[in-house]
Design a protein around this motif. Structure first.
Motif, PDB file in Angstrom:
ATOM      1  N   UNK A  98      41.997   4.744 127.849  1.00  0.00           N
ATOM      2  CA  UNK A  98      43.037   5.760 127.726  1.00  0.00           C
ATOM      3  C   UNK A  98      42.426   7.146 127.523  1.00  0.00           C
ATOM      4  N   UNK A 102      42.352  10.837 131.753  1.00  0.00           N
ATOM      5  CA  UNK A 102      42.669  12.136 132.359  1.00  0.00           C
ATOM      6  C   UNK A 102      41.589  12.650 133.304  1.00  0.00           C
ATOM      7  N   UNK A 113      52.592  17.939 135.143  1.00  0.00           N
ATOM      8  CA  UNK A 113      53.150  17.084 134.099  1.00  0.00           C
ATOM      9  C   UNK A 113      53.482  17.880 132.852  1.00  0.00           C
ATOM     10  N   UNK A 114      52.530  18.706 132.406  1.00  0.00           N
ATOM     11  CA  UNK A 114      52.770  19.513 131.209  1.00  0.00           C
ATOM     12  C   UNK A 114      53.892  20.517 131.445  1.00  0.00           C
ATOM     13  N   UNK A 117      57.210  18.849 131.061  1.00  0.00           N
ATOM     14  CA  UNK A 117      57.556  18.573 129.662  1.00  0.00           C
ATOM     15  C   UNK A 117      57.910  19.858 128.927  1.00  0.00           C
ATOM     16  N   UNK A 136      43.266  18.800 127.162  1.00  0.00           N
ATOM     17  CA  UNK A 136      43.513  17.524 127.847  1.00  0.00           C
ATOM     18  C   UNK A 136      42.395  17.226 128.855  1.00  0.00           C
TER      19      UNK A 136
ATOM     20  N   UNK B  26      49.321  13.817 127.860  1.00  0.00           N
ATOM     21  CA  UNK B  26      48.909  13.208 129.129  1.00  0.00           C
ATOM     22  C   UNK B  26      49.816  12.036 129.502  1.00  0.00           C
ATOM     23  N   UNK B  27      49.967  11.079 128.590  1.00  0.00           N
ATOM     24  CA  UNK B  27      50.754   9.891 128.917  1.00  0.00           C
ATOM     25  C   UNK B  27      52.237  10.236 129.053  1.00  0.00           C
ATOM     26  N   UNK B  28      52.776  10.963 128.063  1.00  0.00           N
ATOM     27  CA  UNK B  28      54.197  11.314 128.122  1.00  0.00           C
ATOM     28  C   UNK B  28      54.511  12.217 129.332  1.00  0.00           C
ATOM     29  N   UNK B  29      53.718  13.272 129.569  1.00  0.00           N
ATOM     30  CA  UNK B  29      53.985  14.065 130.784  1.00  0.00           C
ATOM     31  C   UNK B  29      53.961  13.228 132.052  1.00  0.00           C
TER      32      UNK B  29
END
Lengths: 256, 284
Positions: A98, A102, A113-114, A117, A136, B26-29
């Motif tokens: 995990x 990234x 993605x960011x 959100x 990240x 990272x995971x949630x986005x």
């Protein structure tokens, strides 16, 4: 074979250095377009660039974001490597996977993605959101470098220190960190470099205060100009100077 | 509570901050992106639905299909050309350059890494432009009568990419080569192999981990890059990252951008599995 080798070497070095030479040479161009014939030298574009308030603000922003985000990534990565190397936890492998994940995802996708959100919870783009994105991308790097550098002799030294009564904090700052110094420095400087040069995350996650690559990008919109050459050359020279400084101080010591 | 157990809890405590960061940012986005890719745009508003409409469009609308094809073509050409150019360079530095000059040679070979990424693409635009150094030189020595267009074509994108990835691959292949014992080459030659056969059958296969690691990195970075095709390739042939940015910029179509990103990610994952058996990251 030898002659062929040198010929190839000359050819490929020519290819590798061509854009850099052109970049630096035409930063001294006198007329308004950085294309041949060369009619310099002049330093006016450098004066121009250093006097440009937006550009210098962007440079300062880049410095702040890269130094701080790299420090956060280093701290988190160091702690995680420390925890995962010391003892075998249930799910260690999954956690390691995990942490590294990234690294295999394009920056553009991390940025998008960011952005999704932050948009949905109403956080506006800023240098902070860019910094978060840079942590990240650099956290996996820091974690991987430091984790790889932790060996058995490391663990033995830590155990010895603990047996002699050192507290956790003491072990970490007086034994672990100094032993890992080369890895810590390498991780930090790589992270600073990546953050400093990163474009797409900064482009999508900043708005009014921008970083240097984003500011240079907006300079490109107005076409070719020796001013762009000047700021590009300036950044290049500073990076190379830093590189050689590191090479001849920090990393030279480590070898002896 | 046993000592063993408190140790474990303490060790886990060290890992928590990094894990939380990775999950939150990272995971949630990523999860949000998957959900959003199933939504669609009505007017300028995102309506959350759960269908595969965006994905169907990606694989049926010609402009989007073309983006995938263009991206893949460029990436494959760049990866192959970069390996072919970088391998001899790494080999010459590792085998022909005297030991004490090697570190300097490698540092020089990757020096342009230290120009900013945006600036490097811009420099190639200067070099390859209609009035740039290359055209002027070719016309000057009489090879060309008038400039040919390279800028704003796929060729310019490929040249810009190859320049960057030759440096990257030289690093991974070089660090693989210097770990090889010279005895392999000696043994092969003692047994009667020619230089060519020694290279082809012994040295090159032994550097496969370095080649594949570098090639994988090249593939991932190349297919996901927006700057180089945008500055050098122009708007005639859009790559996937350019299409993603187009969805975001012009139309604010976040669902479509998300779906395209996930397709891009799947392609990278496929590339990973295709090269996984050679990838030995720790050796490079």
């Amino acid at each position: 074979m030898r002659i062929l080798s040198w010929f190839y070497l000359a050819l490929i070095f020519g290819f590798i250095f061509l854009p850099v030479v052109v970049l630096v040479l035409f930063s001294f161009q006198d007329s308004r377009l950085p294309i041949p014939p060369f009619d310099g030298p002049t330093l006016k574009w450098y004066v121009n660039v250093i006097g440009d308030r937006d550009l210098m603000a962007a440079l300062a922003n880049s410095l702040i974001v890269s130094l701080i985000s790299a420090a956060v990534a280093l701290t988190l990565g160091f702690l995680a490597a420390q925890g995962l190397s010391r003892i075998h936890l249930p799910g260690s492998v999954a956690m390691r996977g995990l942490m590294i994940a990234p690294m295999t995802v394009s920056y553009l996708i991390i940025a998008l993605g960011l952005l999704n959100v932050f948009n949905s919870i109403g956080i506006r783009p800023s240098l902070w959101t860019t910094g978060i994105g840079h942590v990240v991308i650099n956290l996996p790097l820091c974690f991987a470098i430091i984790f790889a550098a932790m060996g058995d002799h490391q663990k033995n030294a830590e155990r010895a220190a603990r047996d002699l009564g050192a507290s956790d904090m003491h072990v970490m700052f007086l034994v672990t960190a100094p032993m890992l110094m080369p890895a810590l420095l390498a991780a930090y400087f790589l992270s600073v470099t990546f953050s400093w040069d990163e474009f797409i995350i900064a482009y999508l996650l900043t708005r009014f205060d921008v970083t240097l690559p984003v500011e240079i990008w907006s300079m490109l919109r107005s076409g070719l100009s020796p001013a762009t050459n000047a700021i590009g050359s300036l950044v290049f020279l500073v990076s190379v100077a830093l590189l050689f400084l590191l090479e001849f101080t920090v990393f030279r010591k480590q070898k002896t | 509570m046993s000592i063993e157990k408190t140790e474990k809890i303490r060790a886990f405590g060290f890992v928590v901050p990094a894990l939380l960061w990775t999950v939150a940012f990272f995971v949630i986005p990523f999860a949000v992106m998957v959900v959003l890719s199933l939504a669609h745009l009505e007017g300028r508003d995102v309506v959350q639905t759960f269908d595969l409409g965006n994905y169907v469009r990606i694989f049926s609308e010609p402009s989007l299909v073309k983006g995938i094809v263009v991206s893949l073509e460029i990436t494959f050409v760049v990866t192959i050309v970069s390996v072919l150019l970088a391998w001899p360079l790494a080999w010459i530095i590792a085998m022909q350059v005297p030991k004490k000059w090697q570190r300097l040679a490698i540092m020089l070979a990757v020096l342009p890494f230290w120009t900013s990424y945006v600036v490097r693409s811009y420099s190639w635009a200067l070099v390859l432009g209609e009035n740039g150094v290359v055209m002027q030189t070719l016309i000057g020595i009489g090879i060309l009568d008038e400039p040919i267009q390279i800028m704003a074509t796929r060729t310019a994108t490929i040249i810009g990419f190859v320049h960057f990835f030759v440096m990257l691959l030289t690093l991974t292949i070089y660090s693989n080569l210097v770990q090889l014992s010279p005895n392999y080459a000696r043994a092969a030659q003692d047994l009667g192999a020619s230089i060519w056969n020694t290279m082809r059958l012994v040295i090159v296969p032994l550097t496969l981990p370095g080649i594949m690691t570098g090639a994988f990195l090249t593939f991932v970075l190349c297919i996901g890059d927006y700057i180089t095709p945008q500055i050098l390739g122009g708007g005639n042939e859009l790559t996937m990252p350019q299409l993603i940015m187009l969805q975001l910029g012009r139309r604010g179509d976040f669902p479509m951008a998300s779906a395209l990103s996930i397709v891009l990610m799947c392609i990278v994952t496929l590339a990973y599995f295709a090269s996984a058996r050679w990838l030995k990251m720790e050796r490079v």
